[in-house]
Design a protein around this motif. Sequence first.
Motif, short mmCIF file in Angstrom:
data_model
loop_
_atom_site.label_atom_id
_atom_site.label_comp_id
_atom_site.label_asym_id
_atom_site.label_seq_id
_atom_site.Cartn_x
_atom_site.Cartn_y
_atom_site.Cartn_z
N VAL A 541 11.11 -4.44 7.20
CA VAL A 541 10.43 -3.79 6.36
C VAL A 541 9.49 -2.72 7.25
O VAL A 541 8.93 -2.91 7.95
CB VAL A 541 9.29 -4.73 5.79
CG1 VAL A 541 8.40 -3.90 4.69
CG2 VAL A 541 9.87 -6.11 5.21
N SER A 542 9.70 -1.29 6.62
CA SER A 542 8.66 -0.28 7.33
C SER A 542 7.52 -0.09 6.08
O SER A 542 8.02 0.20 4.75
CB SER A 542 9.48 1.01 7.19
OG SER A 542 10.47 0.76 8.35
N LEU A 543 6.25 -0.04 6.48
CA LEU A 543 5.20 0.21 5.69
C LEU A 543 4.47 1.53 6.04
O LEU A 543 3.95 1.54 7.25
CB LEU A 543 4.26 -0.88 5.80
CG LEU A 543 4.96 -2.37 5.23
CD1 LEU A 543 4.11 -3.52 5.83
CD2 LEU A 543 4.78 -2.34 3.77
N PRO A 544 4.24 2.49 5.25
CA PRO A 544 3.57 3.74 5.77
C PRO A 544 2.17 3.84 5.88
O PRO A 544 1.58 2.92 5.04
CB PRO A 544 4.13 4.71 4.36
CG PRO A 544 4.22 3.65 3.36
CD PRO A 544 4.72 2.64 3.77
N LEU A 545 1.54 4.48 6.81
CA LEU A 545 0.33 4.41 7.07
C LEU A 545 -0.33 5.49 6.52
O LEU A 545 0.34 6.51 6.18
CB LEU A 545 0.03 4.47 8.66
CG LEU A 545 0.47 3.37 9.49
CD1 LEU A 545 0.33 3.65 10.78
CD2 LEU A 545 -0.50 1.97 8.89
#
Length: 847
Positions: A541-545
Amino acid sequence: MSGEKLQSLKAKESIMIKGARENNLKNISLEIPKHKLVVITGPSGSGKSTLAMDTLQRECQRQYMESMGMVTDSLNKPKVDSIAGLAPSISVGQHVTNRNPRSTVGTVTDIYTYMRVIFAKLGERSCPSCGTKVKPPVQGEEGSEPLALQEDEEEGYYQQEYVSCPNCKHRLPALRMTHFSFNKPEGACSTCSGLGTVASLNMGLVFEGDKSIREGAVTLWGGMYKEYNLSILDAAAKHYGFTFDGDIPLNQFTEIQRDVLYYGVESDEFIKHFPDVQAPKAVGKGKFEGVVTGIWRRYQEKGGDQGSGEAELFHEQLCPDCQGAKLKKEIREITVLDASITEVSAWSLEQAYEWLKRLKGDLPERELGIVGPILEDLPSRVGRVIDVGLGYLSLDRQAITLSGGEAQRLRLASLLGSGLTGVLYILDEPTAGLHPRDTEGLIKVLMQLRDLGNTVLVIEHDVEVMRRADHVIDIGPGAGSFGGTVVGQGSLDELMEQEQSVTGAFLRSEQQRLGKWNRRKANGQLTIEGARLRNLKNIDVSLPLGCLVSVTGVSGSGKSTLLFELLAKGKDKVPSEGYDHLAGFEQIESLIMVTQAPLTRMQRSNVATYTDVFTALRNLYASLPEAREKKLTSKHFSFNTAGGRCENCQGLGIVTVHMHFLPEIEVRCPVCLGKRFKEEILRVTYQGKTISDILDQTIQESLELLKDQKKVAEQIKLLCEVGLGYLKWGQSVKTLSGGEGQRIKLAKELGKKTTKRTLYLLDEPTTGLHPIDVERLLVLLNKLVDAGHTVMVVEHNLEFIRASDWIVDIGPEGGTAGGTVLASGTPEDVSKVEASYTGRFLREELS
């Protein structure tokens, strides 16, 4: 028709309330139609719960007790002129009342009890002598031998029977229900006593072997307490005739010296050294409990509570013998339809439901005769729990781990099975923590309750529930003193046409707000690879900052596991077995996690003390000329310490009255009349208000009074922005719901004004919020993101989700059928994914 007859006719059709003025209600009168699904809505703090719980529910209980000839002095009559047409009421709140670690979903719903009957009557096991499969015989058939009659606490009297192996004639004890109970010695694993876990004391945290006792060998002893214990040990040594030296290192102790220190004079370990010596009777004579014995006693008294000081000295792990299954090995090997009772208990309820249906179809006539009635009732019992959106739960799930919404829906499912009619059901936000996909199932259950001939009154903010209700009552227009009036009622369409209705105004303006979002671009990202804790299926999973991120999916899909159990631990760079790799945390300087866990169990902690506003208020009052003249310090303005507080109630404003055979009740302190302080403290006023007056004000009301106190005024504005302006400063934080507690934590954190790049992790912050308050919360969280921080939220609220910059949707179902990433991207991207339930609902919202 006479007025009296008309009145009685109306009472059959509706509940008539006249002049309700409890808390903030402004002398309201209204009619609630009976045998309908009625929703009470309005902004948080407008008076919905006051009307439903504090007025209706309390008066129902009072009238019911009165009709039974019971004394009702303990139940004060609510402030209302009259209520006609009441029925017996059942309220279903969100508080998890069962704190027993032995209670599971299976035991609280009785489903596990039925399962035990099935396994006792049909369980198949191997003969320990020859390995042949042995089935329980049907009563009266060959192969069962009745022996002496014996007593059993659970099943009255039973005939102790034995079953013979059809092959070698080896005798096996007949199976009974108690064999399948982890709360009974016949069934419980003897290593963990049926708890599934064992706790071990970490001796390294308690003792340091290379030090003497005076040098601190017992880490829990300090100062005078150390000398006090040494004096008892000296007395014990004299009593038994050995020496005890507090100045030699612990690792040089003899076995006798170590046993008395560790286990005390009354332990088996120590008694074996002096079997003929009577133990001392008094502490001064050497009656020493033992360090280890004392720690275990306190740990067990508090039930292993994590809040107790002893809990951190213990390491809890799966029982090495039963691996968490709680039952004895021979019981775990008994099967019905190729599954053991522990396997069935570990499945999701949806899987257990399929197994029960298969069992009913596969059983021969002979065995169907034994368990037929149970197989008629049990699938419908399990089906009701699935209908309220809890099909992902397993029977062995501890009741203590359920959220407020889950516990409430579990109770709803059991109420449906009771088949009662003519009852007034009062529900407090049953959709809390529910994905829109599951709301449909819940509405179906509420309608079933109504169709049985009951009145179902629901405090709710969910627009879909309002849409399907027969009648909606809108309370408002604001919170606290700004609320407390009926601003609209009728169907949802009718509310939209009513000028005064707050909910109607929101729905009217909703049409104009569609498609007005500017999605932010990511400023870096957090990546987690190979996440596989609980039901997560080895996902990346990639979660944007620098964005507002919503993690969505049906209940039990794995959202909280991903955010709060894996991601939250990444900041401490603790290696985890739950994932392969976590990257991107170097871009975050601070992590703030705001969950729905209770803020504190302390009765003394209230909204003012928890937010630190009370410290500022005490300093303000201590600085006033009148206080200085009387030499009063800030300590005198605290209700937690002796000095200025009322000593009769210890500053609580209430005293507990023992009721003999009834639960204790709390009444206003007769000395200070609930004001908490002594008379001289209450003579000191700020703009005409005492410190007790401020504690009785709502946060919003106090803004005008405290607007010149810059720091306090900022905190008040923050609390109002997160939708908590209606809370009173003196309200105990124990009474706050999970959503309220979470928002008060959030406001406290926001008040600290950090410049560090912060990651905020929130768990359903919209719980308990009216759509208007959700908008306010979004404004606040967007301010945070615009200031360079990142906000990641587990959320089901569609209004919130569609306003997010990025969504990660997990599913497709809950439990074992969840744990995969279905969609990831902007709300527009996710709305195009057919496999995503969230996507389907978003499509409707965005169109």
